[in-house]
Design an enzyme around this catalytic site. Structure first.
Site, PDB file in Angstrom:
ATOM      1  N   LEU A   1      45.673  45.527  34.518  1.00 57.86           N
ATOM      2  CA  LEU A   1      46.665  44.728  35.243  1.00 57.86           C
ATOM      3  C   LEU A   1      47.087  45.448  36.513  1.00 57.86           C
ATOM      4  O   LEU A   1      48.191  45.964  36.642  1.00 57.86           O
ATOM      5  CB  LEU A   1      47.882  44.442  34.351  1.00 57.86           C
ATOM      6  N   HIS A   2      46.145  45.471  37.456  1.00 51.83           N
ATOM      7  CA  HIS A   2      46.377  46.094  38.747  1.00 51.83           C
ATOM      8  C   HIS A   2      47.192  45.143  39.614  1.00 51.83           C
ATOM      9  O   HIS A   2      47.635  44.092  39.136  1.00 51.83           O
ATOM     10  CB  HIS A   2      45.010  46.358  39.383  1.00 51.83           C
ATOM     11  N   ALA A   3      47.331  45.482  40.892  1.00 51.21           N
ATOM     12  CA  ALA A   3      48.188  44.681  41.770  1.00 51.21           C
ATOM     13  C   ALA A   3      47.799  43.202  41.810  1.00 51.21           C
ATOM     14  O   ALA A   3      48.620  42.325  41.579  1.00 51.21           O
ATOM     15  CB  ALA A   3      48.172  45.273  43.176  1.00 51.21           C
TER      16      ALA A   3
END
Lengths: 574, 88
Positions: free
Chosen positions: B14-16
């Site tokens: 769950l990156h940017a």
């Protein structure tokens, strides 16, 4: 009078008054409020959120941004709309009876701490987005949100230029920009160049050196900012400025005219583009499309490689804007030094001669395939051609062709729409490629001569080197002979050939290049109209002798002399 | 209330960008969304909550939706994870 020296990244002169945008973080004093003030504080909060949210929406609607900028602005909007932000700020105001400004900064301090504890470095840096929203909220609340209302003839003095700021500024009043940080390759510098706005970067501490409203002269050529110039300097620059304005007006008149020599030979003059953001400002310049779309921007300043989908969307969007004119996409021409964080490779000692351009693409087939597949898909609707950088042997072209074929197979298997046989071109920018151009011609669909690299590799001179930059010499007979050989071999095989690079815009070379039979040129937007002006002065009948004379010269000085003589003679005969 | 367990399978977790996509999708629904990882629970409509969860690839998450359109909400969010957030 005071002179500051920086680096000019976009040419031209600007005279005006300094507007210093000091984007220092705001400090907030804590102040308690009465219970009776709570509801008015909450109303103030909602209206601040709405105001800044609208600002962002307007910005998103009014310009065409690259994916990265769009993502950033999108994230800013989500941060503003965050229900936890609203809940926590409202709770602090209501329960702790502290003023809104204090509640907002407390909330963002908590955020900063959470991000600080994150292990992923890239994610930890996302705090910058929160900080920016925090500052914007506070500025708005304290009534000193920087309304970037410019007076006429403004020279903007900033720490660095975010692209979003640049696009927001009024084009009629802004004359130039100076920055503390930044570099020639920063996105904002590229956009400024295509806008024709003088920019000087890297003037350390300029923000504190220049007073607001000070009379300034900005010289994009010399990279100088002159503060409170004396009357003599002022006069000199006023004269230069008025020449510049006159010339700019004359050039703008050319936009409407067809690009052709004085005696009516149609010349295709295309654009070199570095960023999709440039498109809207430069589209009106040319009906001939884009002769060089660099794709390095896709790989800069990011933590992961661009996906096929992301690239596909960008290529398609740019290509569709140009229709029916072509878009020539150059596959990524980047050195391992710039990609070391994305590809996990060791930096090299000599990147210019190392794994860059086509070598890097063939070395990292996944990266190459992703780009090719995005291009083949975008070519369904766009008039797209693909071009390979830094070719030095025929095997590189054959391997690329093979890889393209496997990409076609994979897309077919995945049931994706794509175009087969997208024209494949080779950049002639190494002496090796020019020497074997008759062989290369049988393996590809077009040539494009890249003069900047061709000069660098032929003469073994790095243009960025302080000591040998003056030996970067487009007049060198070796360079001119390699170009000539390439054009002759292309003609022998009936292969289209074009030229891109700065030589293609210069008055000294345009007659020679057209005389060789190069009728397809591509130049960057900032020099486009100058190139067009130079083309429109050429008389085809005059240039046959020029080509022979130039190719017969023994050294650069002689080449230069013969070109000058020719110019003089052709001016007289007119 | 409906809940669903999923595993983060996209490369970056769950990156940017995936976080933004998740929050934007959740915002299209009226129901509340909570995401639970280990013993941390965050609001699925809060970009800060989702980002600071820092769910890496392989993390197990529990999605809890509550409201009139909770089924659709869970379905759409699960689709995002299944498609690896269109990362390719």
């Amino acid at each position: 009078m005071q002179k500051l020296q920086g680096v000019g990244v976009s040419l031209g002169i600007a005279v005006g008054r300094a507007k210093v945008l000091n984007r220092q973080p705001l400090q907030v004093a804590s102040r308690s409020i009465d219970a009776s003030d709570v509801s008015s504080e909450l109303v103030r909060f909602r209206s601040a959120l709405e105001h800044i949210g609208n600002d962002i929406s307007r910005l998103l609607d009014s310009f065409s941004f690259g994916k990265n900028e769009r993502d950033i602005l999108d994230t800013h909007r989500l941060i503003l709309q965050d229900p936890e932000l609203i809940k926590s700020v409202e709770r602090m105001v209501r329960d702790d009876l502290i003023c809104l400004e204090h509640a907002v900064s407390r909330h963002f301090q908590k955020a900063a701490k959470l991000f600080d504890e994150m292990e992923d470095d890239y994610m930890a840096q996302r705090i910058a987005d929160y900080r920016e929203i925090n500052q914007r909220l506070l500025r708005h609340l304290q009534g000193n949100e920087q309304k970037i209302e410019l007076d006429t003839d403004t020279i903007l003095v900033v720490d660095e230029i975010p692209v979003s700021l640049l696009m927001k500024l009024s084009r009629d009043k802004l004359r130039g920009i100076v920055t503390d940080k930044g570099s020639r390759t920063s996105h904002a510098a590229i956009v400024a160049r295509s806008l024709g706005l003088p920019v000087v970067v890297g003037l350390r501490d300029v923000i504190t050196e220049v007073e607001d409203n000070a009379h300034c002269i900005l010289d994009g050529q010399s990279g100088q900012l002159i503060i409170n110039p004396d009357s003599h300097t002022s006069d000199v620059y006023e004269q230069l400025l008025s020449n510049q304005e006159q010339h700019r007006e004359d050039l703008l008149k050319l936009v409407e005219q067809e690009t052709a020599t004085a005696d009516g030979t149609r010349i295709h003059l295309r654009l070199n583009i570095e960023l999709p953001e440039e498109m809207d400002h430069v589209l009106h310049l040319s009906e001939d499309g884009v002769g060089l779309f660099r794709t390095e921007f896709l790989f800069m300043d990011r933590s992961s490689l661009p996906t096929e989908e992301e690239q596909y969307i960008i290529y398609r969007e740019v290509a569709e804007k140009l229709l029916p004119a072509p878009l020539v996409i150059r596959t990524v021409d980047i050195g391992g030094d710039k990609l070391s964080n994305l590809l996990n490779i060791e930096p090299e000692k000599n990147p210019a001669l190392g794994c860059r351009g086509i070598r890097l693409s063939l070395e990292h087939p996944d990266l190459f395939r992703t780009q090719i597949m995005a291009i083949l898909r975008a070519a369904v609707t766009g008039n797209i051609r693909v071009m390979l950088p830094l070719i030095s042997c025929v095997e590189q072209v054959q391997r690329s062709r093979k890889l393209i074929r496997t990409c076609e197979q994979e897309l077919a298997q995945r049931g994706r729409e794509f175009r087969r046989n997208v024209p494949l071109g080779v950049m002639i920018e190494t002496p090796a490629a020019a020497m074997i151009s008759s062989v290369l011609a049988t393996e590809c669909d077009f040539f494009s001569i890249g003069t900047n690299d061709l000069i660098q590799y032929t003469l073994a001179v790095d243009r960025a080197s302080d000591t040998v930059a003056d030996q970067f010499d487009p007049y060198h007979p070796a360079v001119l002979h390699l170009i000539t050989l390439t054009v002759q071999n292309a003609r022998k095989h009936n292969l289209p050939v074009s030229i891109c690079g700065e030589m293609a815009a210069e008055s000294d070379f345009i007659p020679f290049l057209i005389g060789l039979g190069l009728h397809d040129l591509s130049v960057s937007p900032g020099i486009y109209l100058t190139a067009k002006e130079n083309i429109m002065r050429v008389q085809s009948s005059d240039i046959v002798d020029l080509v022979l004379d130039v190719l017969d010269a023994e050294c650069s000085a002689e080449v230069k002399q013969r070109i000058r003589d020719w110019h003089k003679a052709s001016r007289k005969s007119r | 209330m409906q809940q669903k367990e999923i595993t983060v399978t996209n490369k970056l977790g769950l990156h940017a960008r995936p976080s933004a996509l998740l929050v934007k999708t959740a915002n299209n629904f009226r129901s509340e969304l909570h995401i639970i990882m280990d013993d941390v629970e965050v609001n699925g409509k809060s970009i800060m909550g989702v980002m600071t969860l820092a769910a890496a690839r392989g993390s197990r998450l529990v999605l809890q939706a509550d409201g009139v359109d909770e089924d659709y909400l869970l379905e759409e969010i699960a689709k995002l994870f299944e498609s690896n957030f269109s990362e390719d």
